[in-house]
Design a protein around this motif. Structure first.
Motif, short mmCIF file in Angstrom:
data_model
loop_
_atom_site.label_atom_id
_atom_site.label_comp_id
_atom_site.label_asym_id
_atom_site.label_seq_id
_atom_site.Cartn_x
_atom_site.Cartn_y
_atom_site.Cartn_z
N SER A 9 0.83 -1.19 0.00
CA SER A 9 0.00 0.00 0.00
C SER A 9 0.87 1.25 0.00
N LYS A 10 0.49 2.20 -0.84
CA LYS A 10 1.13 3.51 -0.84
C LYS A 10 0.23 4.54 -0.18
N GLY A 11 -0.98 4.11 0.24
CA GLY A 11 -1.88 4.98 0.98
C GLY A 11 -3.13 5.37 0.22
N VAL A 12 -3.97 6.15 0.90
CA VAL A 12 -5.24 6.63 0.34
C VAL A 12 -5.26 8.14 0.45
N LYS A 13 -5.65 8.80 -0.64
CA LYS A 13 -5.81 10.25 -0.63
C LYS A 13 -7.01 10.58 -1.50
N ASP A 14 -7.98 11.30 -0.92
CA ASP A 14 -9.19 11.69 -1.64
C ASP A 14 -9.89 10.50 -2.29
N LYS A 15 -10.01 9.42 -1.53
CA LYS A 15 -10.67 8.17 -1.97
C LYS A 15 -9.93 7.43 -3.08
N ILE A 16 -8.70 7.82 -3.36
CA ILE A 16 -7.88 7.10 -4.34
C ILE A 16 -6.87 6.26 -3.57
N LEU A 17 -6.97 4.94 -3.73
CA LEU A 17 -6.06 4.01 -3.09
C LEU A 17 -4.93 3.70 -4.08
N GLU A 18 -3.70 3.90 -3.63
CA GLU A 18 -2.55 3.57 -4.47
C GLU A 18 -1.92 2.29 -3.94
N LEU A 19 -1.86 1.29 -4.81
CA LEU A 19 -1.28 0.00 -4.47
C LEU A 19 -0.19 -0.36 -5.47
N VAL A 20 0.80 -1.08 -4.99
CA VAL A 20 1.76 -1.71 -5.87
C VAL A 20 1.46 -3.21 -5.80
N ASP A 29 -9.98 4.16 -7.63
CA ASP A 29 -10.99 5.08 -7.11
C ASP A 29 -11.96 4.27 -6.26
N LEU A 30 -11.82 4.37 -4.95
CA LEU A 30 -12.63 3.55 -4.04
C LEU A 30 -14.11 3.89 -4.13
N ALA A 31 -14.44 5.14 -4.45
CA ALA A 31 -15.84 5.54 -4.57
C ALA A 31 -16.53 4.80 -5.72
N LYS A 32 -15.78 4.44 -6.74
CA LYS A 32 -16.34 3.69 -7.87
C LYS A 32 -16.42 2.19 -7.58
N GLU A 33 -15.63 1.72 -6.64
CA GLU A 33 -15.57 0.30 -6.32
C GLU A 33 -16.63 -0.15 -5.33
N SER A 34 -17.11 0.78 -4.48
CA SER A 34 -18.00 0.37 -3.39
C SER A 34 -18.84 1.55 -2.90
N LYS A 35 -20.14 1.28 -2.71
CA LYS A 35 -21.02 2.32 -2.15
C LYS A 35 -20.61 2.66 -0.71
N LYS A 36 -20.21 1.63 0.04
CA LYS A 36 -19.77 1.87 1.43
C LYS A 36 -18.54 2.76 1.46
N LEU A 37 -17.58 2.49 0.58
CA LEU A 37 -16.36 3.30 0.56
C LEU A 37 -16.63 4.70 0.01
N ALA A 38 -17.61 4.83 -0.87
CA ALA A 38 -17.96 6.13 -1.42
C ALA A 38 -18.46 7.08 -0.33
N THR A 39 -19.14 6.54 0.67
CA THR A 39 -19.70 7.38 1.74
C THR A 39 -18.88 7.33 3.02
N ALA A 40 -17.78 6.59 3.02
CA ALA A 40 -16.94 6.47 4.22
C ALA A 40 -16.15 7.74 4.47
N THR A 41 -15.79 7.94 5.72
CA THR A 41 -14.96 9.09 6.09
C THR A 41 -13.51 8.80 5.69
N PRO A 42 -12.67 9.83 5.62
CA PRO A 42 -11.25 9.58 5.34
C PRO A 42 -10.62 8.60 6.34
N ALA A 43 -10.95 8.73 7.60
CA ALA A 43 -10.40 7.81 8.61
C ALA A 43 -10.82 6.37 8.34
N GLN A 44 -12.05 6.17 7.90
CA GLN A 44 -12.53 4.82 7.60
C GLN A 44 -11.86 4.24 6.35
#
Length: 97
Positions: A9-20, A29-44
């Motif tokens: 993992s390279k981290g998450v910023k603005d609902k964008i997860l960067e993975l190697v 784009d986590l918001a496109k992958e999941s309704k739960k992640l689309a509405t989740a807080t940054p901490a979540q």
């Protein structure tokens, strides 16, 4: 245990997860992958666990699980007959860069 992928993992910023994954960088784009992640807080969204096998990711605060293959455009090849003795092969469904 057979590892499906080597994932870092390279981290998450603005609902964008960067993975190697297996040496290739992916921005998901986590918001496109999941309704739960689309509405989740940054901490979540920042609180996740990559499975030891490299198969998926779990977000415990919102009880969400996603498989890595579909997020990065891979599809398992289905084998018929006996159980595979070798690691599975993959078909890339993403266009080549």
């Amino acid at each position: 245990m057979h590892k499906i992928h080597e994932v870092e993992s390279k981290g998450v910023k603005d609902k964008i997860l960067e993975l190697v994954v297996d040496g290739r960088t992916h921005q998901i784009d986590l918001a496109k992958e999941s309704k739960k992640l689309a509405t989740a807080t940054p901490a979540q969204t920042e609180d996740f666990i990559i499975s030891p096998s490299g198969y998926g990711i779990h977000w415990p605060q919102i009880d969400e699980d996603l498989s890595i293959d579909p997020m990065i455009g891979l599809q398992h090849e289905i084998r018929s007959g006996k159980v595979a003795e070798a690691p599975p092969t993959y078909k890339n469904t993403e266009p080549e860069e």
